[in-house]
Design a protein around this motif. Structure first.
Motif, mmCIF file in Angstrom:
data_model
loop_
_atom_site.group_PDB
_atom_site.id
_atom_site.type_symbol
_atom_site.label_atom_id
_atom_site.label_comp_id
_atom_site.label_asym_id
_atom_site.label_seq_id
_atom_site.Cartn_x
_atom_site.Cartn_y
_atom_site.Cartn_z
ATOM 1 N N ALA A 222 1.020 -1.226 0.224
ATOM 2 C CA ALA A 222 0.727 0.179 -0.004
ATOM 3 C C ALA A 222 0.961 0.942 0.253
ATOM 4 O O ALA A 222 1.653 1.902 0.641
ATOM 5 N N ARG A 223 0.118 2.210 -0.226
ATOM 6 C CA ARG A 223 1.524 3.429 -0.935
ATOM 7 C C ARG A 223 0.028 4.867 0.522
ATOM 8 O O ARG A 223 -0.894 4.527 0.236
ATOM 9 N N ASN A 224 1.628 5.694 0.399
ATOM 10 C CA ASN A 224 1.223 6.649 1.235
ATOM 11 C C ASN A 224 0.308 6.395 2.831
ATOM 12 O O ASN A 224 -0.982 6.441 3.107
ATOM 13 N N VAL A 225 0.385 5.417 3.916
ATOM 14 C CA VAL A 225 -0.034 4.597 5.118
ATOM 15 C C VAL A 225 0.195 4.866 5.959
ATOM 16 O O VAL A 225 1.335 5.466 6.720
ATOM 17 N N GLN A 226 -1.379 5.382 6.731
ATOM 18 C CA GLN A 226 -0.890 5.584 8.237
ATOM 19 C C GLN A 226 -0.704 4.295 9.261
ATOM 20 O O GLN A 226 -0.881 3.267 8.870
ATOM 21 N N LEU A 227 0.238 4.879 10.216
ATOM 22 C CA LEU A 227 0.685 3.747 10.792
ATOM 23 C C LEU A 227 -0.554 3.219 11.968
ATOM 24 O O LEU A 227 -0.752 2.079 12.300
ATOM 25 N N SER A 228 -1.389 4.563 12.176
ATOM 26 C CA SER A 228 -2.412 4.074 12.617
ATOM 27 C C SER A 228 -3.596 3.083 11.466
ATOM 28 O O SER A 228 -4.780 2.528 11.617
ATOM 29 N N ASP A 229 -3.409 3.053 10.420
ATOM 30 C CA ASP A 229 -3.966 2.530 9.031
ATOM 31 C C ASP A 229 -3.739 0.701 9.622
ATOM 32 O O ASP A 229 -4.736 -0.054 9.068
ATOM 33 N N LEU A 230 -2.927 0.415 10.046
ATOM 34 C CA LEU A 230 -2.799 -1.124 10.332
ATOM 35 C C LEU A 230 -3.775 -1.770 11.141
ATOM 36 O O LEU A 230 -4.709 -1.640 12.305
ATOM 37 N N GLU A 231 -4.737 -2.635 10.337
ATOM 38 C CA GLU A 231 -5.865 -3.931 10.623
ATOM 39 C C GLU A 231 -5.707 -3.744 11.535
ATOM 40 O O GLU A 231 -4.854 -4.501 12.479
ATOM 41 N N ASN A 232 -6.243 -4.289 12.616
ATOM 42 C CA ASN A 232 -6.806 -4.299 13.564
ATOM 43 C C ASN A 232 -5.595 -6.466 13.785
ATOM 44 O O ASN A 232 -6.526 -7.382 12.935
ATOM 45 N N VAL A 233 -4.986 -6.115 14.248
ATOM 46 C CA VAL A 233 -4.249 -7.869 14.383
ATOM 47 C C VAL A 233 -4.799 -8.715 15.915
ATOM 48 O O VAL A 233 -4.898 -8.254 16.930
ATOM 49 N N ARG A 234 -5.592 -9.907 16.241
ATOM 50 C CA ARG A 234 -5.534 -10.526 17.215
ATOM 51 C C ARG A 234 -5.352 -12.618 17.391
ATOM 52 O O ARG A 234 -4.655 -11.890 15.867
#
Length: 234
Positions: A222-234
């Motif tokens: 992905a391009r121009n990604v914010q760290l907060s955009d990382l999907e929830n990981v369980r």
């Protein structure tokens, strides 16, 4: 006097290097802590900030390369292993990191990769599939059972494709061990299946699938990604 100056210079350089290494460890720990908190991770990920010196990058708030090793990741009851996010061209203002805020950390590109174990693929395969192994860009599967009432044994080669529903596994050739030759169209109808893995933590669809000895290595960019955009990981 000259020797004293040399010793002093060595101490200064050594002190700067030590400060640089301490700084990078602090920043890595803070990013790991924030990612774990934002994503509800059971443990903090391993974060590596590449490049030297770190302090120069920190002052400018721009980093060439940061890696985040998450480990296991579960999507739609499918657990992937070795999940890693490789970020390039990271913008992380020092003031934000110092205040424990990674919401404004952005990356020019972020590539996530993971391994889908073969056991996961076999669990979702039709009952006629009894084993599988990598074969170039495809998989070779062992067959046993019946297709449209016709007994079937032998091997088949199946292709792999990333779709909106997940990783589609489709027969492309069949090599029976004796017996009648079953039309490929019938084999496809009964022995096509999918593994419900579509996205990786960068919020982008899988774009590459590579069979390896341990499973299917999948990746997404992905391009121009914010760290907060990382999907929830369980």
């Amino acid at each position: 006097m000259r020797k004293a100056l040399v010793v002093l210079l060595v101490l200064v350089v050594g002190g700067l290097i030590a400060a640089d290494r301490i700084g990078v460890r602090v920043a890595q720990g803070e990013i790991a802590r924030q990612v774990a908190a934002q994503e509800g991770l059971a443990r903090q990920p391993d974060v590596s900030i590449h490049g030297f010196p770190f302090l120069t990058q920190a002052v400018g708030g721009e980093y060439d390369h940061i890696e985040v090793l998450i480990g296991d990741y579960t999507e739609q009851d499918v657990t992937l292993s070795g999940v890693r996010v490789d970020m390039r061209g990271v913008r992380a203002p020092l003031s934000e990191i110092a205040n424990g805020n990674t919401a404004n950390v952005t990356a020019r590109t972020a590539t996530a990769s993971a391994v889908v174990p073969y056991s996961v693929i076999e669990e979702r395969a039709p009952k006629e599939v009894e084993g599988l192994a990598p074969k170039g860009d495809d998989l070779e599967v062992d067959l046993a059972g019946a297709v449209m009432g016709v007994r079937l044994s032998g091997k088949a080669v199946v292709s792999l494709e990333a779709t909106d529903q997940g990783i589609a596994v489709t027969p492309v050739s069949v090599a029976p061990d004796g017996g009648p030759q079953i039309p490929l169209a019938l084999v496809k109808r009964q022995l096509t299946w999918s593994v419900p893995v579509t996205d990786l933590p960068v919020g982008s669809r899988i774009s590459r699938i590579e069979p390896t000895a341990d499973g299917l290595r999948v990746s997404a960019t992905a391009r121009n990604v914010q760290l907060s955009d990382l999907e929830n990981v369980r």
